[in-house]
Design an enzyme around this catalytic site. Sequence first.
Site, mmCIF file in Angstrom:
data_model
loop_
_atom_site.group_PDB
_atom_site.id
_atom_site.type_symbol
_atom_site.label_atom_id
_atom_site.label_comp_id
_atom_site.label_asym_id
_atom_site.label_seq_id
_atom_site.Cartn_x
_atom_site.Cartn_y
_atom_site.Cartn_z
ATOM 1 N N GLY A 23 -1.936 -1.493 4.647
ATOM 2 C CA GLY A 23 -1.273 -2.758 4.367
ATOM 3 C C GLY A 23 -0.847 -2.830 2.918
ATOM 4 O O GLY A 23 -0.893 -3.881 2.281
ATOM 5 N N GLY A 24 -0.387 -1.693 2.399
ATOM 6 C CA GLY A 24 -0.133 -1.547 0.969
ATOM 7 C C GLY A 24 1.195 -2.061 0.481
ATOM 8 O O GLY A 24 1.528 -1.855 -0.696
ATOM 9 N N ASP A 53 2.295 0.182 6.058
ATOM 10 C CA ASP A 53 2.613 -1.240 6.224
ATOM 11 C C ASP A 53 3.722 -1.379 7.262
ATOM 12 O O ASP A 53 4.149 -0.392 7.866
ATOM 13 C CB ASP A 53 3.019 -1.887 4.900
ATOM 14 C CG ASP A 53 2.607 -3.361 4.834
ATOM 15 O OD1 ASP A 53 2.860 -4.092 5.814
ATOM 16 O OD2 ASP A 53 2.032 -3.780 3.814
ATOM 17 N N SER A 60 0.584 -0.717 11.826
ATOM 18 C CA SER A 60 -0.078 -2.009 11.921
ATOM 19 C C SER A 60 -1.570 -1.804 11.733
ATOM 20 O O SER A 60 -2.192 -1.003 12.447
ATOM 21 C CB SER A 60 0.175 -2.661 13.288
ATOM 22 O OG SER A 60 -0.686 -3.773 13.485
ATOM 23 N N PHE A 61 -2.158 -2.507 10.778
ATOM 24 C CA PHE A 61 -3.581 -2.268 10.502
ATOM 25 C C PHE A 61 -4.500 -2.797 11.596
ATOM 26 O O PHE A 61 -5.712 -2.637 11.511
ATOM 27 C CB PHE A 61 -4.001 -2.812 9.137
ATOM 28 C CG PHE A 61 -3.469 -4.170 8.767
ATOM 29 C CD1 PHE A 61 -3.626 -5.268 9.601
ATOM 30 C CD2 PHE A 61 -2.825 -4.352 7.554
ATOM 31 C CE1 PHE A 61 -3.157 -6.512 9.242
ATOM 32 C CE2 PHE A 61 -2.347 -5.607 7.182
ATOM 33 C CZ PHE A 61 -2.517 -6.688 8.025
ATOM 34 N N ARG A 78 -6.019 -3.835 -0.240
ATOM 35 C CA ARG A 78 -5.818 -4.783 -1.335
ATOM 36 C C ARG A 78 -5.089 -6.020 -0.828
ATOM 37 O O ARG A 78 -3.993 -5.933 -0.276
ATOM 38 C CB ARG A 78 -5.017 -4.147 -2.475
ATOM 39 C CG ARG A 78 -4.875 -5.103 -3.666
ATOM 40 C CD ARG A 78 -4.288 -4.440 -4.887
ATOM 41 N NE ARG A 78 -2.837 -4.311 -4.802
ATOM 42 C CZ ARG A 78 -2.036 -4.203 -5.873
ATOM 43 N NH1 ARG A 78 -2.572 -4.196 -7.089
ATOM 44 N NH2 ARG A 78 -0.741 -4.074 -5.728
ATOM 45 N N HIS A 98 -7.989 -11.283 2.754
ATOM 46 C CA HIS A 98 -7.869 -12.713 2.428
ATOM 47 C C HIS A 98 -6.713 -13.363 3.181
ATOM 48 O O HIS A 98 -6.606 -14.594 3.199
ATOM 49 C CB HIS A 98 -7.747 -12.924 0.918
ATOM 50 C CG HIS A 98 -6.398 -12.632 0.338
ATOM 51 N ND1 HIS A 98 -5.996 -13.132 -0.879
ATOM 52 C CD2 HIS A 98 -5.339 -11.886 0.778
ATOM 53 C CE1 HIS A 98 -4.773 -12.724 -1.153
ATOM 54 N NE2 HIS A 98 -4.358 -11.962 -0.168
#
EC number: 2.1.1.-
Length: 482
Positions: free
Chosen positions: A293-294, A316, A348-349, A364, A368
């Site tokens: 997801g960088g 990503d 897709s993570f 990173r 959140h």
Amino acid sequence: MERQPKSLCDATQLLETANIISDTVQTIIAEWSAEAKAPQGSGKQNAPMLPSRELFDAQRTILAAVGKLTELVSDPSARILEVATQFQESRSLYIAAERRIPDLLAAGDEGGVHIDQISQKAKIEPRKLARILRYLCSIGIFKQTGPDTFANNRISAALVSNEPLRAYVQLVNSEGFTASDRLPHTLLHPDTGPSYDVAKTAWQNAVCTKKTRWEWLEERVAPEQLLESGGHYPGIPSLVMGLPPREDDGLVARPELEIMGLSMVGGGRVFGTAHVYDFPWASLGDALVVDVGGGVGGFPLQLSKVYPQLRFIVQDRGPVVKQGLEKVWPRENPEALHQGRVQFVEHSFFDTNPTEGADIYFLRYVLHDWSDDYCVRILAAIRSSMAAHSRLLICDQVMNTTIGDPDLDSAPSPLPANYGYHTRFSHSRDITMMSCINGIERTPAEFKGLLQAAGLKLKKIWDCRSQVSLIEAVLPEMNGFR
């Protein structure tokens, strides 16, 4: 309301806070002196543009003390009114950044630029613009050099020729700000209030869509739709002065997508530099780092310039990695691209990670973005690809509270244990996550719970010179051998 007399406890706390400030000021001056005498590029922790550990601790301590002083000496009612209207500070900064006022001032005389000249280039009526700039000068952003002249100071100068930082200001003040406007209503709604669904947030209400924020950002729309969302969001201000031309298919990309990608580089430079130096990357040699997801690869971009042996895979969504491959890296580090040190992979993570046995899996500002159930899925998808030697590094804010946390260092008494004012941005971003995507900034206990649910174990929280920490996790059976 009658004025309440101060107590002996208040006086004691005021004296203790004053003593902390006095001692901390001496540390800051000593560190400033050491920086001035040091050869360029030879920082105490080999970190250009990063304060020494001593200076960082002193900075957050004195900012916490300033907040404590504000609490102790402010008139309560006046303080309430001040905080109630502070959104205007953010809006004024947005106007200045969006109209590139710092760049306009940098091109002028050192003695300042007249408001009429600034107004002509910024396309804002001079008297109104002067009031906005005076407001910002009063909180230490820009400086007034004469009755109608303004110049940059060290704070506003940070925006000069700094497109990534400008993009971050745009990011939080465009759809992010409009989402915050809808948050009070969303919290009280019987459907959206208790929900942690990524598609049931204040942001959907603001832009009038049922799509997730990522799906909306990647839309291609007719140019006129950029200013007519059908909801409460008015679009990027500069679009009022002219819409972009249609492309071959008659549509255009949303400008917010490019702003989002660039802002991640800008935010990374502010809070991510410490992560380049406060973790032992040099000991990893030619390790493979997978940035899950960088985005456009903002953090590997920083690492690649300091640790030339490291190899990277940036994963990503398709449009985002395309932006990194075709726009960002060719401009920022073309050599790494040519050498094959960085690869971009659409992924897709939520799916099992396609890269097995990497040395480092890096997350990173991902967790959140998501509520707990989503996070466990993301972590489990990485865990299934980890080998015995693999480590997971989560780069996120680790939230402390004013009463402290046993897993985190506390500020000296009588300051808030979480360093109070120093963490204002951290808490602001937490509410932004709530407004836009039902995301969460988490405490150590909350991170431990997520990792355990995903079959991982927290090994260490790296206390970095940043408001953002590194959480190191490993496979449980390997914890005793690290």
